[in-house]
Design a protein around this motif. Structure first.
Motif, PDB file in Angstrom:
ATOM      1  N   ASP A 213       0.832  -1.200   0.000  1.00 56.61           N
ATOM      2  CA  ASP A 213       0.000   0.000   0.000  1.00 56.61           C
ATOM      3  C   ASP A 213       0.868   1.252   0.000  1.00 56.61           C
ATOM      4  OD1 ASP A 213      -2.554  -1.148  -0.097  1.00 56.61           O
ATOM      5  OD2 ASP A 213      -2.469  -1.629   2.032  1.00 56.61           O
ATOM      6  N   GLY A 214       2.090   1.135   0.511  1.00 56.26           N
ATOM      7  CA  GLY A 214       3.058   2.229   0.440  1.00 56.26           C
ATOM      8  C   GLY A 214       3.965   2.130  -0.759  1.00 56.26           C
ATOM      9  N   HIS A 215       3.708   1.119  -1.653  1.00 55.50           N
ATOM     10  CA  HIS A 215       4.487   0.893  -2.883  1.00 55.50           C
ATOM     11  C   HIS A 215       5.922   0.460  -2.570  1.00 55.50           C
ATOM     12  CE1 HIS A 215       1.098   3.023  -4.636  1.00 55.50           C
ATOM     13  NE2 HIS A 215       1.375   4.072  -3.889  1.00 55.50           N
ATOM     14  N   LEU A 216       6.143  -0.180  -1.419  1.00 55.57           N
ATOM     15  CA  LEU A 216       7.497  -0.424  -0.923  1.00 55.57           C
ATOM     16  C   LEU A 216       7.803  -1.896  -0.689  1.00 55.57           C
ATOM     17  CD1 LEU A 216       7.564   2.282   1.901  1.00 55.57           C
ATOM     18  CD2 LEU A 216       8.616   2.498  -0.364  1.00 55.57           C
ATOM     19  N   TYR A 217       9.079  -2.222  -0.817  1.00 55.57           N
ATOM     20  CA  TYR A 217       9.644  -3.418  -0.190  1.00 55.57           C
ATOM     21  C   TYR A 217      10.886  -2.969   0.567  1.00 55.57           C
ATOM     22  CZ  TYR A 217      12.943  -3.506  -4.164  1.00 55.57           C
ATOM     23  OH  TYR A 217      13.900  -3.188  -5.102  1.00 55.57           O
TER      24      TYR A 217
ATOM     25  N   PHE B 133       7.962   0.404  -6.220  1.00 54.92           N
ATOM     26  CA  PHE B 133       7.321   0.362  -7.539  1.00 54.92           C
ATOM     27  C   PHE B 133       6.253   1.441  -7.489  1.00 54.92           C
ATOM     28  CE2 PHE B 133       9.294  -3.760  -7.366  1.00 54.92           C
ATOM     29  CZ  PHE B 133       9.695  -3.996  -8.678  1.00 54.92           C
ATOM     30  N   GLU B 134       6.652   2.638  -7.870  1.00 54.11           N
ATOM     31  CA  GLU B 134       5.858   3.818  -7.589  1.00 54.11           C
ATOM     32  C   GLU B 134       4.935   4.180  -8.742  1.00 54.11           C
ATOM     33  OE1 GLU B 134       9.461   5.524  -9.751  1.00 54.11           O
ATOM     34  OE2 GLU B 134       8.900   3.740  -8.629  1.00 54.11           O
ATOM     35  N   PRO B 135       3.771   4.742  -8.451  1.00 55.69           N
ATOM     36  CA  PRO B 135       2.981   5.365  -9.507  1.00 55.69           C
ATOM     37  C   PRO B 135       3.771   6.539 -10.089  1.00 55.69           C
ATOM     38  CG  PRO B 135       1.718   5.140  -7.461  1.00 55.69           C
ATOM     39  CD  PRO B 135       3.142   4.853  -7.118  1.00 55.69           C
ATOM     40  N   GLY B 136       3.513   6.843 -11.329  1.00 56.50           N
ATOM     41  CA  GLY B 136       4.222   7.964 -11.941  1.00 56.50           C
ATOM     42  C   GLY B 136       5.653   7.638 -12.294  1.00 56.50           C
ATOM     43  N   ALA B 137       5.941   6.362 -12.577  1.00 55.11           N
ATOM     44  CA  ALA B 137       7.294   5.991 -12.989  1.00 55.11           C
ATOM     45  C   ALA B 137       7.632   6.639 -14.335  1.00 55.11           C
ATOM     46  CB  ALA B 137       7.398   4.477 -13.092  1.00 55.11           C
ATOM     47  N   ARG B 138       8.916   6.627 -14.665  1.00 57.19           N
ATOM     48  CA  ARG B 138       9.366   7.339 -15.861  1.00 57.19           C
ATOM     49  C   ARG B 138      10.062   6.397 -16.836  1.00 57.19           C
ATOM     50  NH1 ARG B 138      11.777  12.377 -12.486  1.00 57.19           N
ATOM     51  NH2 ARG B 138      13.452  10.857 -12.217  1.00 57.19           N
ATOM     52  N   PRO B 139       9.643   6.450 -18.104  1.00 56.73           N
ATOM     53  CA  PRO B 139      10.300   5.618 -19.115  1.00 56.73           C
ATOM     54  C   PRO B 139      11.620   6.221 -19.561  1.00 56.73           C
ATOM     55  CG  PRO B 139       8.633   6.970 -20.152  1.00 56.73           C
ATOM     56  CD  PRO B 139       8.569   7.272 -18.670  1.00 56.73           C
ATOM     57  N   ILE B 140      12.438   5.390 -20.184  1.00 55.10           N
ATOM     58  CA  ILE B 140      13.723   5.840 -20.730  1.00 55.10           C
ATOM     59  C   ILE B 140      13.826   5.319 -22.153  1.00 55.10           C
ATOM     60  CG2 ILE B 140      16.223   5.866 -20.385  1.00 55.10           C
ATOM     61  CD1 ILE B 140      15.580   4.440 -17.674  1.00 55.10           C
ATOM     62  N   ASP B 141      14.162   6.180 -23.082  1.00 54.69           N
ATOM     63  CA  ASP B 141      14.443   5.725 -24.442  1.00 54.69           C
ATOM     64  C   ASP B 141      15.799   5.003 -24.415  1.00 54.69           C
ATOM     65  OD1 ASP B 141      15.139   5.363 -27.088  1.00 54.69           O
ATOM     66  OD2 ASP B 141      14.358   7.301 -27.729  1.00 54.69           O
TER      67      ASP B 141
ATOM     68  N   HIS C 102       2.657  -2.818 -10.303  1.00 56.77           N
ATOM     69  CA  HIS C 102       3.322  -4.003  -9.759  1.00 56.77           C
ATOM     70  C   HIS C 102       2.818  -4.341  -8.353  1.00 56.77           C
ATOM     71  CE1 HIS C 102       6.605  -6.796 -10.568  1.00 56.77           C
ATOM     72  NE2 HIS C 102       7.025  -6.666  -9.335  1.00 56.77           N
ATOM     73  N   TYR C 103       2.536  -3.312  -7.567  1.00 60.02           N
ATOM     74  CA  TYR C 103       2.099  -3.537  -6.197  1.00 60.02           C
ATOM     75  C   TYR C 103       0.637  -3.149  -5.971  1.00 60.02           C
ATOM     76  CZ  TYR C 103       6.843  -4.499  -4.487  1.00 60.02           C
ATOM     77  OH  TYR C 103       8.073  -5.058  -4.242  1.00 60.02           O
ATOM     78  N   GLU C 104      -0.126  -2.981  -7.046  1.00 56.00           N
ATOM     79  CA  GLU C 104      -1.543  -2.694  -6.878  1.00 56.00           C
ATOM     80  C   GLU C 104      -2.289  -3.903  -6.333  1.00 56.00           C
ATOM     81  OE1 GLU C 104      -3.724  -1.343 -10.221  1.00 56.00           O
ATOM     82  OE2 GLU C 104      -2.933   0.697 -10.133  1.00 56.00           O
ATOM     83  N   ILE C 105      -3.418  -3.657  -5.696  1.00 57.30           N
ATOM     84  CA  ILE C 105      -4.297  -4.736  -5.268  1.00 57.30           C
ATOM     85  C   ILE C 105      -4.813  -5.469  -6.505  1.00 57.30           C
ATOM     86  CG2 ILE C 105      -6.494  -5.256  -4.124  1.00 57.30           C
ATOM     87  CD1 ILE C 105      -5.926  -2.859  -2.274  1.00 57.30           C
ATOM     88  N   GLY C 106      -4.807  -6.792  -6.455  1.00 51.97           N
ATOM     89  CA  GLY C 106      -5.133  -7.597  -7.624  1.00 51.97           C
ATOM     90  C   GLY C 106      -6.620  -7.794  -7.841  1.00 51.97           C
ATOM     91  N   TYR C 107      -7.331  -6.699  -8.061  1.00 53.69           N
ATOM     92  CA  TYR C 107      -8.760  -6.799  -8.354  1.00 53.69           C
ATOM     93  C   TYR C 107      -8.976  -7.543  -9.679  1.00 53.69           C
ATOM     94  CZ  TYR C 107      -9.379  -3.070  -4.854  1.00 53.69           C
ATOM     95  OH  TYR C 107      -9.381  -2.321  -3.715  1.00 53.69           O
ATOM     96  N   PRO C 108     -10.146  -8.154  -9.834  1.00 51.36           N
ATOM     97  CA  PRO C 108     -10.387  -8.896 -11.078  1.00 51.36           C
ATOM     98  C   PRO C 108     -10.608  -8.017 -12.304  1.00 51.36           C
ATOM     99  CG  PRO C 108     -12.315  -8.959  -9.637  1.00 51.36           C
ATOM    100  CD  PRO C 108     -11.212  -8.353  -8.840  1.00 51.36           C
TER     101      PRO C 108
END
Length: 796
Positions: free
Chosen positions: A252-256, A269-277, A406-412
């Motif tokens: 729930d805190g996006h942490l390990y 594994f945070e929301p708002g991650a950033r891609p890299i070319d 990655h760490y979201e609740i696994g709703y159907p």
């Protein structure tokens, strides 16, 4: 050639020296391919592997993905004894905590699933959780699950051990050998060029990490992989850490969080991650990191401080920011490309490459050497993505969301918000005007239900529950129309089309024009590669309807089984045809009102050409929902016109949720759910669809399975508690023991109760085979719900 470093020939060339490449080479050597070689552009582990946090958590979403990691764990604990090289493997366990009811339901579902897959996992109280992880603030925890067999490994040490084990069996590793070209001819791999030298080979295996998309393209294949920034914080020693701690999963805190060298490692594994070319990283990017970004990490740091107050007194050693590669659905690529024979992919590891690498390398090596994977890994099929997902724009949009989920609740009912509207059904505009809420499947936007707005995902009854019920009632009591245009459509045409299909398909394909046949395409072990409905259009032409994501696989399979000189052309005509299922007792009235009364004369699994609402069409007497009616195909350009006419004549628009409910009640089995490479027609109860006297791929294995008896059965379950909410993947118990797992589940509106299909084995399967009804229990988030199991459909 003077000064030549590389061999002139190698049976297999592995490209990439991270954990996947080293593991694949090691297992190739173990399987006897000791003259295989590995080419690494820089040094071993120099890409993503060296900076991996190297968590090894066994539980995954399916039994076979979990089995890969179980095999990784077994390998990592044994390699040191074999090679003398430590892997750093430590079995520390993991602790998942919940601070809200939905997260608690999620981790309890995981606990139940772990037990079904033979893993140790148990619920613990907040107090017990605090004892297992004394440094955390447990004041808001409402439950936790303890998994004692998870652990961690040293990624660089692991690769050194794998490479040493491979070399001991004759395989060779070449560093500083960037691949410049993959040579192909006749649709297959012929060689690999690196450092100005050509190595002739029969197979090339792309394990090139975040460069895999570019390397695969050299061989004419798509590898939809894109990197994102990925962060973890390392601290200097922290008071109170005197030994190895479990990995703390505060999702729930996006942490390990775990200990590391007397300090703490805090990853996210945070929301708002950033891609890299990847092109911006440069050719010399090796053993390097991206720039620290404390502003970006700050929200995660605040979450970590709240969970572990001791971090306030800890001194930061470094904020590590390294690239990790992700795929559009969060699952890796493992297997042979349909585009180029002999080109194999083992990449896109979605930040669990070290965890799965040992088992995944084993599976990939067996696919190369033996021609098949050791068990079904459909989730990782490298050919599953629509071509639209290969674009840089789609990948750069989707990859950060994959990381964040990655760490979201696994709703159907989770749906991706990014990279949408890549492919629209021919009648998309009509459905949008009718109030459709869309989901994405294999790149297609398809109606899930009508009468939005979009419902919030939930473990219980979702917000669309009554809407789907109304659509089922329409299809059952009046008439509904479902668009099926996303179905793959493979055309097989030529004088030898029948002969080719008779070898590749298990059913008898020598049917006269105007007939349709349901058939399996089997692997050599008798398991399902795909199922299909084949329409014989003429003496020399067939159209196969297959799964939306199976077109490339089926087309490649047919082409590769075509004998020299055989005249049978295979083509993809998916985009050319729209398909509508008109289902319900009022379907005949609507067809007659639109000038297609002749359709009513069709018997089941017969088809004919005609006109409906002035549109040339072909109707097949069959619907996937079990209600009377037809699947009607017309040219895609005529789809809106036909759809408008069907709706105006009284058909109700219906979506995927209603269809799922009805197909489960009717026990119509689905690929990737009930049917897979480990399941044969014998276990599926589809023996009647097999031409036993024929000569088709998988026949000998299937005969052995028939004679030995099935390993299990696919059963229909009807739950007694009308409020229960299974959605697939729940363990099934008999007298307390796990005897199977649900594969698909939904509320059955016609039976007035939750219904499911399930894989059942052991005594329960024998009782079902004897014609007995069996009372079982379905474990939904550790609550048991009684159900009646049978081999027949819930709704006749």
């Amino acid at each position: 050639m003077a000064g030549r470093r590389l061999p002139a020939h190698a049976p297999v060339v592995v490209i990439g020296g991270g954990v996947m490449g080293c593991s694949t080479l090691y297992h190739l050597a173990r399987l006897g391919a000791g003259d295989a070689i590995l080419l690494e552009r820089n040094k071993l582990t120099s890409g993503t592997t060296w900076h991996s946090a190297a968590q090894v958590r066994a539980l995954r979403s399916s039994r076979n993905l979990t089995e890969l990691i179980k095999r990784s764990i077994a390998l990592y604990s044994e390699l040191e004894a074999e090679t003398g090289q430590s892997t750093g493997w430590a079995r520390t366990g993991s602790l998942s905590i919940a601070t809200n009811p939905d997260r608690l339901a999620h981790i309890r579902r995981q606990e139940a699933l772990a037990q079904a897959f033979g893993l140790r996992a148990r619920s613990v109280s907040p107090g017990e959780a605090r004892e297992l992880w004394p440094l955390m603030d447990a004041s808001d925890i409402i439950g936790a699950v303890w998994s004692p067999d998870d652990g961690r490994v040293g990624p660089s040490d692991l690769c050194a051990a794998l490479a040493k084990g491979a070399r001991a069996r004759g395989a060779r590793v070449f560093e500083d050998a960037p691949v410049a070209a993959i040579l192909t001819a006749g649709g297959r791999v012929r060689g690999v060029e690196a450092g100005g030298e050509l190595v002739r080979c029969d197979a090339a295996v792309v394990c090139a990490g975040l460069w895999s998309r570019r390397v695969a393209a050299l061989g004419g294949a798509a590898a939809p992989v894109w990197p994102c920034e990925h962060f973890y914080l390392l601290t200097r020693p922290v008071e109170g850490i005197g030994g190895r701690l479990p990995t703390l999963s505060d999702h729930d805190g996006h942490l390990y969080i775990r200990d590391e060298a007397g300090g703490l490692l805090v990853g996210c594994f945070e929301p708002g991650a950033r891609p890299i070319d990847p092109d911006r990283l440069g050719e010399d990017f090796a053993f390097r990191l991206l720039a620290e970004d404390w502003d970006h990490f700050e929200p995660m740091a605040r979450n970590a401080l709240r969970r572990v107050p001791a971090l306030e007194r800890a001194e930061a050693r470094m904020l590590l920011n390294g690239p990790e590669s992700f795929t559009p659905d969060g699952m890796f690529l493992l297997g042979e490309s349909a585009a180029t024979r002999g080109l194999f992919l083992g990449c896109g590891m979605n930040s669990f490459g070290v965890a799965s690498g040992g088992g995944a390398g084993m599976a990939l090596a067996r696919r190369v050497v033996e021609g098949s994977l050791p068990f079904d890994l459909r989730e990782a099929d490298p050919n599953r993505f629509a071509p639209e997902f290969s674009s840089a724009a789609a990948l750069a949009a989707r990859a950060p969301e994959v990381l964040g989920k990655h760490y979201e609740i696994g709703y159907p009912d989770r749906e991706y918000a990014s990279a949408r509207n890549l492919k629209r059904l021919p009648a998309h505009g009509r459905w949008a005007a009718a109030g459709a809420v869309f989901g994405q499947a294999h790149g297609w936007e398809r109606p899930l239900y009508f009468g939005g707005p979009p419902a919030r995902p939930a473990f219980g009854r979702p917000g669309w529950f009554e809407r789907a019920g109304a659509e089922v009632r329409a299809a059952h009591g009046a008439a509904a129309v479902f668009e099926q245009s996303a179905l793959g459509k493979v055309r097989v045409e030529g004088p030898d089309a029948e002969a080719l299909l008779d070898r590749v398909c298990a059913n008898d394909m020598a049917r006269p024009p105007g007939r349709a046949v349901y058939t399996a395409l089997l692997n050599r072990n008798g398991g399902f590669v795909e199922d299909a409905v084949a329409l014989r259009l003429s003496e020399t032409r067939y159209r196969l309807f297959v799964g939306s994501g199976a077109v490339a696989t089926v087309a490649a399979r047919l082409r590769r089984h075509r004998r020299e000189g055989e005249r049978a052309e295979v083509s993809d005509e998916t985009a050319d045809w729209a398909v509508f299922a008109l289902a319900g007792p009022e379907a005949a009235r609507i067809a007659a009102a639109l000038g297609a009364g002749a359709f009513a004369a069709l018997r089941p699994f017969r088809h004919c050409e005609g006109e409906i609402a002035g549109v040339p069409a072909r109707a097949l007497r069959f619907t996937y929902v079990g209600a009377p009616g037809w699947e009607i195909a017309c040219a895609a350009r005529d789809a809106d016109r036909l759809c408008r006419a069907l709706l105006a004549a009284g058909a109700v628009p219906a979506g995927a949720h209603a269809q799922a409910s009805m197909r489960i009640e009717k026990r119509f089995l689905a690929m990737g759910r009930e049917l897979d490479a480990d399941t044969t027609p014998v276990e599926a109860g589809l023996e009647a669809t097999v031409a036993w006297a024929g000569d088709f791929v998988g026949r000998e294995a299937l005969l052995r399975r028939r004679d030995a008896g099935p390993r299990g059965r696919i059963a229909t379950l009807v739950l007694e508690d009308g409020e229960a909410a299974p959605f697939g993947g729940e363990p099934v118990r008999l007298d307390g023991a796990i005897v199977g797992r649900t594969t698909s589940a939904a509320y059955g509106w016609r039976v007035g109760a939750p219904a499911a299909l399930a894989w059942i084995e052991g005594p329960a399967a024998k009782a079902l085979a004897a014609g007995e009804g069996v009372r079982v229990e379905v474990d939904i988030a550790r609550e048991l719900h009684a159900a009646r199991a049978s081999l027949g459909p819930a709704w006749p």
